[in-house]
Design an enzyme around this catalytic site. Sequence first.
Site, PDB file in Angstrom:
ATOM      1  N   TYR A  56      38.832  34.964  41.344  1.00  0.00           N
ATOM      2  CA  TYR A  56      38.350  35.997  42.260  1.00  0.00           C
ATOM      3  C   TYR A  56      37.578  35.375  43.424  1.00  0.00           C
ATOM      4  O   TYR A  56      36.445  34.917  43.272  1.00  0.00           O
ATOM      5  CB  TYR A  56      37.450  37.009  41.535  1.00  0.00           C
ATOM      6  CG  TYR A  56      38.129  37.719  40.380  1.00  0.00           C
ATOM      7  CD1 TYR A  56      39.496  37.982  40.391  1.00  0.00           C
ATOM      8  CD2 TYR A  56      37.400  38.122  39.265  1.00  0.00           C
ATOM      9  CE1 TYR A  56      40.121  38.623  39.331  1.00  0.00           C
ATOM     10  CE2 TYR A  56      38.023  38.771  38.201  1.00  0.00           C
ATOM     11  CZ  TYR A  56      39.382  39.011  38.253  1.00  0.00           C
ATOM     12  OH  TYR A  56      39.988  39.644  37.196  1.00  0.00           O
ATOM     13  N   HIS A 122      43.942  33.826  31.811  1.00  0.00           N
ATOM     14  CA  HIS A 122      44.056  34.838  32.880  1.00  0.00           C
ATOM     15  C   HIS A 122      45.500  35.007  33.359  1.00  0.00           C
ATOM     16  O   HIS A 122      46.075  34.113  33.947  1.00  0.00           O
ATOM     17  CB  HIS A 122      43.164  34.398  34.047  1.00  0.00           C
ATOM     18  CG  HIS A 122      42.952  35.431  35.096  1.00  0.00           C
ATOM     19  ND1 HIS A 122      42.134  35.226  36.176  1.00  0.00           N
ATOM     20  CD2 HIS A 122      43.441  36.687  35.251  1.00  0.00           C
ATOM     21  CE1 HIS A 122      42.114  36.312  36.941  1.00  0.00           C
ATOM     22  NE2 HIS A 122      42.925  37.207  36.394  1.00  0.00           N
TER      23      HIS A 122
HETATM   24  P1  NAD Z   1      39.491  49.169  40.003  1.00  0.00           P
HETATM   25  O1  NAD Z   1      40.547  50.103  39.569  1.00  0.00           O
HETATM   26  O2  NAD Z   1      38.265  49.083  39.207  1.00  0.00           O
HETATM   27  O3  NAD Z   1      39.181  49.502  41.539  1.00  0.00           O
HETATM   28  C1  NAD Z   1      38.253  48.766  42.258  1.00  0.00           C
HETATM   29  C2  NAD Z   1      38.170  49.332  43.677  1.00  0.00           C
HETATM   30  O4  NAD Z   1      37.601  50.639  43.610  1.00  0.00           O
HETATM   31  C3  NAD Z   1      37.247  48.512  44.564  1.00  0.00           C
HETATM   32  O5  NAD Z   1      37.746  48.575  45.899  1.00  0.00           O
HETATM   33  C4  NAD Z   1      35.927  49.248  44.455  1.00  0.00           C
HETATM   34  O6  NAD Z   1      35.123  49.014  45.588  1.00  0.00           O
HETATM   35  C5  NAD Z   1      36.421  50.679  44.390  1.00  0.00           C
HETATM   36  N1  NAD Z   1      35.447  51.591  43.737  1.00  0.00           N
HETATM   37  C6  NAD Z   1      34.753  51.399  42.584  1.00  0.00           C
HETATM   38  N2  NAD Z   1      33.956  52.453  42.337  1.00  0.00           N
HETATM   39  C7  NAD Z   1      34.153  53.337  43.341  1.00  0.00           C
HETATM   40  C8  NAD Z   1      33.606  54.597  43.649  1.00  0.00           C
HETATM   41  N3  NAD Z   1      32.716  55.186  42.862  1.00  0.00           N
HETATM   42  N4  NAD Z   1      34.042  55.225  44.779  1.00  0.00           N
HETATM   43  C9  NAD Z   1      34.962  54.651  45.586  1.00  0.00           C
HETATM   44  N5  NAD Z   1      35.517  53.453  45.359  1.00  0.00           N
HETATM   45  C10 NAD Z   1      35.114  52.799  44.246  1.00  0.00           C
HETATM   46  O7  NAD Z   1      40.188  47.722  40.105  1.00  0.00           O
HETATM   47  P2  NAD Z   1      39.683  46.246  39.856  1.00  0.00           P
HETATM   48  O8  NAD Z   1      38.390  45.937  40.502  1.00  0.00           O
HETATM   49  O9  NAD Z   1      40.842  45.370  40.158  1.00  0.00           O
HETATM   50  O10 NAD Z   1      39.506  46.193  38.269  1.00  0.00           O
HETATM   51  C11 NAD Z   1      38.246  46.205  37.651  1.00  0.00           C
HETATM   52  C12 NAD Z   1      37.863  44.848  37.104  1.00  0.00           C
HETATM   53  O11 NAD Z   1      38.687  44.514  35.994  1.00  0.00           O
HETATM   54  C13 NAD Z   1      38.047  43.675  38.090  1.00  0.00           C
HETATM   55  O12 NAD Z   1      36.944  43.596  38.951  1.00  0.00           O
HETATM   56  C14 NAD Z   1      38.168  42.530  37.137  1.00  0.00           C
HETATM   57  O13 NAD Z   1      36.875  42.153  36.688  1.00  0.00           O
HETATM   58  C15 NAD Z   1      38.959  43.139  35.978  1.00  0.00           C
HETATM   59  N6  NAD Z   1      40.425  42.933  36.116  1.00  0.00           N
HETATM   60  C16 NAD Z   1      41.007  41.911  35.451  1.00  0.00           C
HETATM   61  C17 NAD Z   1      42.363  41.656  35.569  1.00  0.00           C
HETATM   62  C18 NAD Z   1      42.984  40.505  34.829  1.00  0.00           C
HETATM   63  O14 NAD Z   1      42.325  39.863  34.058  1.00  0.00           O
HETATM   64  N7  NAD Z   1      44.254  40.214  35.021  1.00  0.00           N
HETATM   65  C19 NAD Z   1      43.154  42.464  36.400  1.00  0.00           C
HETATM   66  C20 NAD Z   1      42.543  43.537  37.035  1.00  0.00           C
HETATM   67  C21 NAD Z   1      41.182  43.760  36.894  1.00  0.00           C
END
Ligand code: NAD
Length: 317
Positions: A56, A122
Site C-alpha cells: 500500500y 498477500h
Molecule cells: P473499502 O471498501 O473499505 O473502501 C474504501 C474507500 O471508501 C476509501 O476511498 C475510503 O476513503 C472510503 N470511505 C470509507 N469510509 C467512508 C465513509 N464513511 N464515507 C465515504 N467514504 C468512505 O475498500 P478498501 O480500503 O480497499 O478495503 C478496506 C481495507 O481492507 C484496505 O484498506 C486493506 O487494509 C484491506 N484490503 C485487503 C486486501 C487484500 O489483502 N488483498 C484487498 C482489499 C482490501
Amino acid sequence: MEHRELGGTGLRVSAVGFGASPLGNVFGDVPRDAARAAVRHALDLGINFFDTSPYYGGRISESVLGDCLRHAAVPRDRVVVATKCGRYKDEGFDFSADRVTRSIDESLALLGLDYVDILHAHDIEFTHLDQIVNETIPALQKIKESGKARFIGITGLPLSIYPYVLDRVAPGSVDVILSYCHYGINDTSLVDMLPYLKSKGVGVISASPLSMGLLTDNGPPEWHPAPEELKSACRAAADHCRKKGKSITKLAMQYSLLNNEISTVLVGMNSSKQVDENVAAALELSTSGIDEELLREVEAILEPVKNLTWPSGIQQA
Ligand code: NAD
C-alpha cells in the site's frame, strides 16, 4: 464497539476494522495530521484491529500506520496489527521463502514493532498456489516460530484459492483468511464458503464493504478494476440513496456487519470523519437495525450485477 473472536486465534477483534491502505495514499493524499487523528479516534471508539501491507503506497501505509500508533501511545497488547508479504509496488509479486522472510523484518522496522499479530501472504492468486502451499506457508510458519508474527493468513480475490490451499496444508498452519469485495450489498459470494472455513477452524476477515469505493458518493478511484456495468449500477444505487437523503456508505457498512460468522469488516479510512461515520453505522445497526426498505431498493438496483466480479491473478494449471 462489538468485538468478535477471530477463528481459533484467541484474538478478539473489533467488528469494524481499520483498513490502512488509504494511509498509503492509494485513494488520494492523506495529510499526516489527518492520519494520526483518524487512528487516535478509531482507538478511542473501540477499534482495535489495523490492517496494512508493504504494497500500500510502496510501504507508505506501514510507515504511516506505525507513526500513528506510536503517536497514539497505545499499549502494544491493546491493538491487533496485521501486515502482509509477497506483493510489492516496486518489485511485483515474490512469495519465495527468502523474500517473505526478509519482508517481515522490513515491515517490523517500518511499523516500529517487535511483532505483528497477523502476517498474510498477500494476493496469492498471483503465483502458482502450489508455491504458497510448499514454500510460502512453511516459511511463514518459521516466522511464526520466531515470534515475529503470532498468526498466519492468506488473502486474495478469487474464493477458490482458499480451499485449494487449506486442503493441502497441515491443519492449523493457516490461522485466518482475508477475503475482499465478496461480502457487501453487490456481492455476497463469500457466504457460501463460510461453513467450509469454519470447518477448517480458520478465522474470517472480510474487507472492502464499500467495494473499494464503488458504494460511496465519491465513487471508485481511477484504478478500480470493476467492469463498467458494475460501476454504473453502483453509481445508480448511490444516486438513489442520495435522492432519498440517505447514505449508500452507511447502508453498505451495516449490511457487511450483519453476518456474525465474519469476525471483522475491514473498511479503509483516511479521516476522523470516516471513522465517526462507520462506527456510528455499526452502533446504529446494533440499536435500530438496518433500513430494510432502503436495502430492498438498493438490492433491486444491484440485482443485474449481483456477484459480478473481475479477473485477478494468473491462470492456475
Ligand atoms: P473499502 O471498501 O473499505 O473502501 C474504501 C474507500 O471508501 C476509501 O476511498 C475510503 O476513503 C472510503 N470511505 C470509507 N469510509 C467512508 C465513509 N464513511 N464515507 C465515504 N467514504 C468512505 O475498500 P478498501 O480500503 O480497499 O478495503 C478496506 C481495507 O481492507 C484496505 O484498506 C486493506 O487494509 C484491506 N484490503 C485487503 C486486501 C487484500 O489483502 N488483498 C484487498 C482489499 C482490501
